[in-house]
Scaffold this active site. Structure first.
Site, PDB file in Angstrom:
ATOM      1  N   GLY A 272       0.834  -1.195   0.000  1.00  0.00           N
ATOM      2  CA  GLY A 272       0.000   0.000   0.000  1.00  0.00           C
ATOM      3  C   GLY A 272       0.861   1.235   0.000  1.00  0.00           C
ATOM      4  N   GLU A 274       0.382   5.434   1.349  1.00  0.00           N
ATOM      5  CA  GLU A 274      -0.502   6.249   2.170  1.00  0.00           C
ATOM      6  C   GLU A 274      -0.782   7.646   1.620  1.00  0.00           C
ATOM      7  OE1 GLU A 274       3.774   6.686   3.803  1.00  0.00           O
ATOM      8  OE2 GLU A 274       2.525   5.092   2.981  1.00  0.00           O
ATOM      9  N   GLU A 299      -2.099   1.774   6.398  1.00  0.00           N
ATOM     10  CA  GLU A 299      -2.151   2.983   5.568  1.00  0.00           C
ATOM     11  C   GLU A 299      -3.024   4.057   6.218  1.00  0.00           C
ATOM     12  OE1 GLU A 299       0.082   2.779   3.458  1.00  0.00           O
ATOM     13  OE2 GLU A 299       0.278   0.614   3.538  1.00  0.00           O
ATOM     14  N   TYR A 387      10.537  -0.475  10.186  1.00  0.00           N
ATOM     15  CA  TYR A 387       9.216  -0.869  10.649  1.00  0.00           C
ATOM     16  C   TYR A 387       9.300  -1.604  11.991  1.00  0.00           C
ATOM     17  CZ  TYR A 387       7.543  -0.095   5.818  1.00  0.00           C
ATOM     18  OH  TYR A 387       7.220   0.451   4.594  1.00  0.00           O
ATOM     19  N   ARG A 567       4.360  -7.280  -6.386  1.00  0.00           N
ATOM     20  CA  ARG A 567       4.552  -6.828  -5.011  1.00  0.00           C
ATOM     21  C   ARG A 567       5.952  -7.209  -4.544  1.00  0.00           C
ATOM     22  NH1 ARG A 567       0.459  -8.268  -0.053  1.00  0.00           N
ATOM     23  NH2 ARG A 567       1.474  -6.982   1.556  1.00  0.00           N
TER      24      ARG A 567
END
Length: 614
Positions: A272, A274, A299, A387, A567
């Site tokens: 995704g 944002e 997101e 992350y 991806r």
């Protein structure tokens, strides 16, 4: 390079001297030449006396002329030597004025057909195969190829846009959209207008054009995609408002107005993105049962941490992603009415973090939470570290400082204090000390130097409540220890009785264990029908198991999976697994060479490195 921004080594721009405060884009979308052509108006403010030049970033852009909008005067400019990573320094001589400190500059320009920020798709690359498609992806440093700008997250701008496109193409942006109007002189075109009144970093300025339709999924949300997928997408993301409200209960009001979701074509390289008002998502999230839409919580949470409060430069990326991961797991736990789910999610990611840090990054410099990125494309350092190291630090601090009830109030105060600003880790830490001024001894016990700059795993790994994983570990243990002639004990209900996240965990644990025998792999497929699952996370881990077992019949299925979607996390891992299997390595390299022209350039560049192709 010596002439880079002292606060951001990935940008030439100097907003500390002369800052762009807002901008207006007026562009024509040309699918034939694969270019955007028009101008950008930049409202600029001198921040220091004696400053005579505006410094911008530009990459692969043809600058035709630059004007002072107020007087129509043509301004002198120089476009510096091109850097393959950072583009060029665009230096504009400001109008001579003894008193005026604000100006409006108009840059007439055209993008390149090879613009790194833009992905152009032929009609046959779309689901409908009727019209071409365009989408931008500017993070981290590609906005400078979309328009001349101060392409650093250390500066934020509000923006408006007027976009002209063929009438069969719907245009979307990361802003509030007005209904299109007919072009005054060309009946084959429409004119779209947009406004983003809140200041955003340039990497969050996004544009999309395609044969798109929408469906209302909430009081402030639509889902957009090609008409062939709209019903599936509307069902999958129908609970978006519920997630928004849960995030607001933690972090305060959502300020951006509209929250739309755009399901992009499979070539999109991320889960995704944002963009304010318009979150991008990959179609790999559409499983038919809403089992993968929790990623949307991530997101949505970026609406506060990332978009409202932003890392000052890309070395402090953990401020965006660590906070968002932390808040996302709180939101997800509450949506599922589970106090243990967030820690279960964290424990699973800790295993993945260890694999990436030790086996892929070899405990090297990119395993630092705050890496040194001087002279480096920030995308080259993109990985799980900011992350999960960021999340781990925040979880650790929460346990030290009084638990969720106390720490969640800090999170909200942090966003309120720094909203619409860009900050670094020292500013974050100073605010932490200020907020918990009565707990400085506790904070002083934290090994900050190791957390921020230490390589390898975090200095403290929490003991997560992982009770949710018990059935996963038990099933994994049974598969690992059972004899090949004792597989009748297994049943399809082994997985159907589990929540989707538990299935992901179970398959992930098996990937971490020694390879299963071919007999076990084939029995597993017979029982669980994993070859035909629509859940991309199940399929990804299943295919990794097949590669580990060196099941040659699985290679075509692996290739189909990595060819049908782009991806990055899924595709790079499977390519690396194939590369590590000597018999499959030539096939993997041949497949990459055959399909590299269809990939997003970010993925293509990284795979070229992964496969040692230079």
């Amino acid at each position: 390079m010596t002439d880079m921004n002292p606060d951001d080594s990935a940008s030439f721009s100097r907003p500390d001297e002369c800052r762009v405060t807002s901008l207006h884009l007026n562009l024509d979308v040309d699918f034939v030449s694969r270019t955007l052509c028009g101008f950008v108006d930049l409202a600029v403010k001198r921040m220091k006396d004696g400053v005579h030049n505006l410094i911008l970033d530009a990459q692969m852009i043809t600058v035709q002329k630059i004007l002072d909008v107020d007087y129509g005067q043509e301004l002198k400019f120089t476009l510096g030597e091109n850097s393959a990573i950072f583009g060029s320094k665009l230096e504009v001589q400001l109008p001579v004025s003894a008193s005026k400190c604000s100006h409006k500059i108009r840059v007439h320009y055209e993008t390149s057909p090879q613009c790194p920020a833009l992905q152009w798709l032929r009609p046959e690359q779309t689901l409908g195969k009727r019209h071409p498609y365009l989408f931008s992806q500017s993070q981290a440093i590609h906005a400078r190829s979309l328009f001349p700008c101060q392409d650093t997250p250390g500066n934020k701008v509000s923006y408006t846009a007027k976009i002209t496109a063929p009438k069969d193409i719907t245009i979307l942006m990361s802003a509030i959209r007005s209904e299109p109007e007919p072009h005054p002189s060309n009946g084959g075109k429409l004119v779209y207008q947009f406004e983003q009144k809140f200041p955003v970093c340039t990497y969050l300025i996004a544009i999309v054009g395609g044969d798109l339709v929408s469906s209302i999924i909430g009081p402030r949300s639509k889902v957009w995609t090609e008409r062939e997928m709209i019903e599936e997408a509307a069902y999958e993301f129908s609970e978006t408002e519920k997630t928004l409200q849960m995030a607001e209960s933690l972090m305060g009001p959502y300020i951006w107005g509209q929250y739309d979701v755009l399901v992009l074509p499979p070539i999109f390289p991320f889960g995704g993105m944002e963009n304010p008002c318009l979150t991008y998502v990959t179609p790999t999230l559409i499983a038919g049962d809403r089992s993968l839409v929790d990623i949307l919580a991530h997101e949505i949470c970026h609406s506060w941490t990332g978009n409202l409060v932003t890392n000052k430069n890309w070395e402090h990326f953990w401020l965006n992603e660590g906070h968002t991961e932390f808040i996302e797991r709180k939101v997800t736990g509450r949506l599922h009415n589970s106090k243990t789910l967030p820690q279960f999610m964290a424990a699973g990611k800790a295993v993945e973090l260890k694999e990436i840090i030790e086996e892929v990054l070899k405990n090297g410099p990119y395993t630092r939470m705050i890496p040194d990125l001087k002279g480096v494309d920030p995308n080259d350092a993109f990985c799980i570290v900011p992350y999960e190291k960021g999340f781990t630090l925040l979880f650790y601090l929460e346990t030290l400082l009084g638990g969720p009830e106390v720490f969640e109030k800090f999170l909200r105060a942090y966003v309120e204090n720094f909203k619409q600003q860009s900050i670094d880790s020292n500013q974050w830490k100073d605010f932490l000390y200020s907020y918990f001024h009565d707990k400085t001894e506790v904070l002083d016990s934290v090994e900050w130097e190791k957390w921020f700059y230490g390589q390898g795993m975090p200095p403290v790994m929490p003991k997560y409540d992982n009770s949710f994983a018990v059935p996963c570990k038990q099933l994994c243990q049974r598969w690992s220890t059972s004899a090949d002639n004792d597989l009748d004990q297994f049943d399809p209900s082994d997985l159907t009785s589990m929540a989707p996240l538990q299935v992901v965990e179970c398959l992930g644990l098996l990937v971490e264990d020694p390879p299963l025998s071919l007999i076990k792999i084939q029995k597993m497929n017979e029982l669980y029908k994993l070859n035909v699952t629509k859940n991309s996370e199940f399929k990804f881990r299943w295919l990794r198991l097949c590669i580990k077992a060196q099941w040659k019949e699985s290679i075509p299925r692996v290739l189909d999976f990595i060819n049908e979607q782009g991806r990055m996390r899924l595709v790079r891992t499977l390519y690396r697994d194939l590369y590590g299997w000597e018999d499959a390595r030539p096939t993997a390299i041949d497949n990459f060479k055959k399909h590299r022209g269809e990939m997003h350039h970010i993925l293509e560049t990284m795979l070229s490195s992964d496969l040692k192709l230079g």
